[in-house]
Scaffold this active site. Structure first.
Site, PDB file in Angstrom:
ATOM      1  N   ARG A 293       0.861  -1.187   0.000  1.00 31.06           N
ATOM      2  CA  ARG A 293       0.000   0.000   0.000  1.00 31.06           C
ATOM      3  C   ARG A 293       0.893   1.232   0.000  1.00 31.06           C
ATOM      4  O   ARG A 293       1.463   1.615   1.011  1.00 31.06           O
ATOM      5  CB  ARG A 293      -0.892  -0.021   1.244  1.00 31.06           C
ATOM      6  CG  ARG A 293      -2.064   0.934   1.172  1.00 31.06           C
ATOM      7  CD  ARG A 293      -2.762   1.006   2.529  1.00 31.06           C
ATOM      8  NE  ARG A 293      -1.975   1.794   3.464  1.00 31.06           N
ATOM      9  CZ  ARG A 293      -1.880   1.544   4.764  1.00 31.06           C
ATOM     10  NH1 ARG A 293      -2.470   0.503   5.290  1.00 31.06           N
ATOM     11  NH2 ARG A 293      -1.157   2.323   5.535  1.00 31.06           N
ATOM     12  N   HIS A 297      -3.993   4.324   4.354  1.00 29.84           N
ATOM     13  CA  HIS A 297      -5.112   3.383   4.367  1.00 29.84           C
ATOM     14  C   HIS A 297      -6.351   4.051   3.801  1.00 29.84           C
ATOM     15  O   HIS A 297      -7.037   3.505   2.942  1.00 29.84           O
ATOM     16  CB  HIS A 297      -5.374   2.898   5.790  1.00 29.84           C
ATOM     17  CG  HIS A 297      -6.522   1.971   5.907  1.00 29.84           C
ATOM     18  ND1 HIS A 297      -7.760   2.381   6.350  1.00 29.84           N
ATOM     19  CD2 HIS A 297      -6.650   0.657   5.621  1.00 29.84           C
ATOM     20  CE1 HIS A 297      -8.587   1.353   6.342  1.00 29.84           C
ATOM     21  NE2 HIS A 297      -7.948   0.306   5.904  1.00 29.84           N
ATOM     22  N   TYR A 306       3.637   5.426  11.429  1.00 32.40           N
ATOM     23  CA  TYR A 306       3.938   4.027  11.746  1.00 32.40           C
ATOM     24  C   TYR A 306       4.779   3.322  10.680  1.00 32.40           C
ATOM     25  O   TYR A 306       5.112   2.155  10.847  1.00 32.40           O
ATOM     26  CB  TYR A 306       2.642   3.234  11.969  1.00 32.40           C
ATOM     27  CG  TYR A 306       1.641   3.283  10.829  1.00 32.40           C
ATOM     28  CD1 TYR A 306       1.756   2.440   9.725  1.00 32.40           C
ATOM     29  CD2 TYR A 306       0.568   4.182  10.846  1.00 32.40           C
ATOM     30  CE1 TYR A 306       0.855   2.490   8.687  1.00 32.40           C
ATOM     31  CE2 TYR A 306      -0.346   4.235   9.809  1.00 32.40           C
ATOM     32  CZ  TYR A 306      -0.200   3.386   8.732  1.00 32.40           C
ATOM     33  OH  TYR A 306      -1.108   3.438   7.703  1.00 32.40           O
TER      34      TYR A 306
END
Length: 400
Positions: A293, A297, A306
């Site tokens: 990805r 998100h 993160y």
């Protein structure tokens, strides 16, 4: 063996598969920290096109793309480019306040276009909410995908027109819908198949495990296509499973295979194989498309909190679109005129999407009360009346 840029991989399947192996090396375990997770080597997977654009041989899956023409290769490239352009425009529209939210597919174009183009018209597709490339392959107008994210409808297209179900927000539940539909297909004696999309995070949902159980027991003609983009929002895959996701299939009694999710040819070939198994009565298959990805998100997420930049940069070098472009150029299957024409088409698509979103009419405020109960309900009638009074209060203020 581990795939690299100089060698092809043998098919990697779980023990329940035709070419199954047990106790084999599945890749180096990644170490994790609070901000990132890294691996020293890539996992074993099916690959037909390296990141450098080199075609590699695979004895088992080459047959499924053996007849592909230069025109079809250019078509796959066009699909990925236009899907990415649409996705980028949708992200920009959300940032400008035109959409409430957007779930980007950036980096996952090969997994979606390859698998989407493997389906037949009579197959049925159950997506999550990120399958914009699959929707493109099924003939759903891109502007129809945006109504839900703008808040003007609950989907925007008739699922039966394209055999493409409405987007599913509840994580993993569409796999049960797909399994039930596939069981119905089998009872009807049809030779079509069903494919259900979900992510690595959804693989931890109970609905997915139930789907595996029922599809295996009833030999349902369904392909479970997991796009493992390695991050379930902020949780790395290591927090989801102790074994590679494709190996979960063997516990339920059907084959699983891991494919390079940034390789559109490999995704096309493996999905064709899995769909043919389903149509011929051999039951379900789990395909794990190992991809990444590239963005957030959703537009409400900040992956820099993160995820390390180094990880993203390493995957940018494996970009699925650049990979196919290198192959097209090296094989003399596309010239600069093709790429220039596609760029013009891409910009036109962006303009059309932007104009269509801004022209979407506001929904009927009272539509939310329709179709709640088949025969009506006193409580819904009461709530409708209360809402009508609330709306009328604004008119009173404006008229004062």
């Amino acid at each position: 063996m581990t795939v690299d840029s100089s060698a092809a991989s043998e098919p990697r399947r779980s023990a329940a598969g035709k070419a199954g192996t047990t106790g084999s090396k599945t890749g180096t375990k990644r170490t994790t920290s609070r901000t990132t997770s890294k691996k020293s080597t890539d996992p074993e997977l099916v690959q037909l096109l390296t990141p450098e654009g080199k075609r590699v041989k695979n004895a088992e899956y080459d047959a499924y793309v053996a007849g592909i023409t230069p025109e079809e290769l250019r078509g796959l490239y066009r699909d990925m480019v236009l899907t990415r352009r649409f996705d980028a425009e949708a992200t920009a529209l959300q940032r400008q306040g035109e959409l409430g939210l957007w779930a980007s597919l950036l980096g996952q174009e090969a997994a979606q276009i390859g698998s989407g183009r493997a389906t037949r018209e009579d197959d049925y597709v159950f997506p999550t909410y990120r399958e914009h490339g699959v929707a493109w392959c099924r003939g759903v107008d891109p502007t129809n995908l945006l109504g839900m994210f703008r808040g003007v409808n609950h989907g925007g297209w008739d699922p039966n027109t394209n055999n493409f179900h409405l987007y599913t927000i509840v994580i993993g539940s569409q796999t049960l819908h797909a399994t039930g539909y596939a069981m119905g297909v089998a009872k009807d004696g049809a030779d079509s198949a069903v494919i259900a999309y979900f992510g690595d995070g959804a693989s931890s949902q109970g609905d997915v495990a139930e789907s595996f159980t029922f599809s295996a027991v009833y030999n349902a003609p369904v392909v479970f296509f997991c796009q493992n983009n390695q991050w379930a929002i902020s949780e790395p895959t290591e927090k989801q499973t102790r074994v590679p996701l494709y190996q979960r299939a063997q516990g339920f009694g059907f084959p699983g295979v891991r494919v390079d999710g940034n390789d559109v040819l490999a995704c096309l070939a493996v999905t064709k194989w899995a769909l043919e198994r389903a149509r011929s009565g051999e039951g379900p298959t789990l395909v794990e498309a190992y991809t990444y990805r590239m963005g957030a998100h959703t537009t409400s997420d900040d992956p820099t909190k993160y995820r390390a930049d180094e990880e993203r940069e390493a995957w940018e070098a494996k970009d699925p679109i650049l990979r196919l472009r290198r192959y097209l150029e090296a094989s003399n299957h596309a010239d600069e005129g093709f790429f220039a024409e596609l760029e013009t088409e891409s910009e036109a698509l962006g303009r059309r999407v932007r104009e269509a979103v801004r022209a979407m009419p506001d929904p009927d405020k009272f539509a939310v009360f329709e179709n709640v109960y088949a025969d009506g309900h006193a409580l819904v009638d009461e709530e409708r009346a209360q809402f009508a009074a609330y709306q009328a209060s604004f008119a009173d203020v404006e008229g004062a």
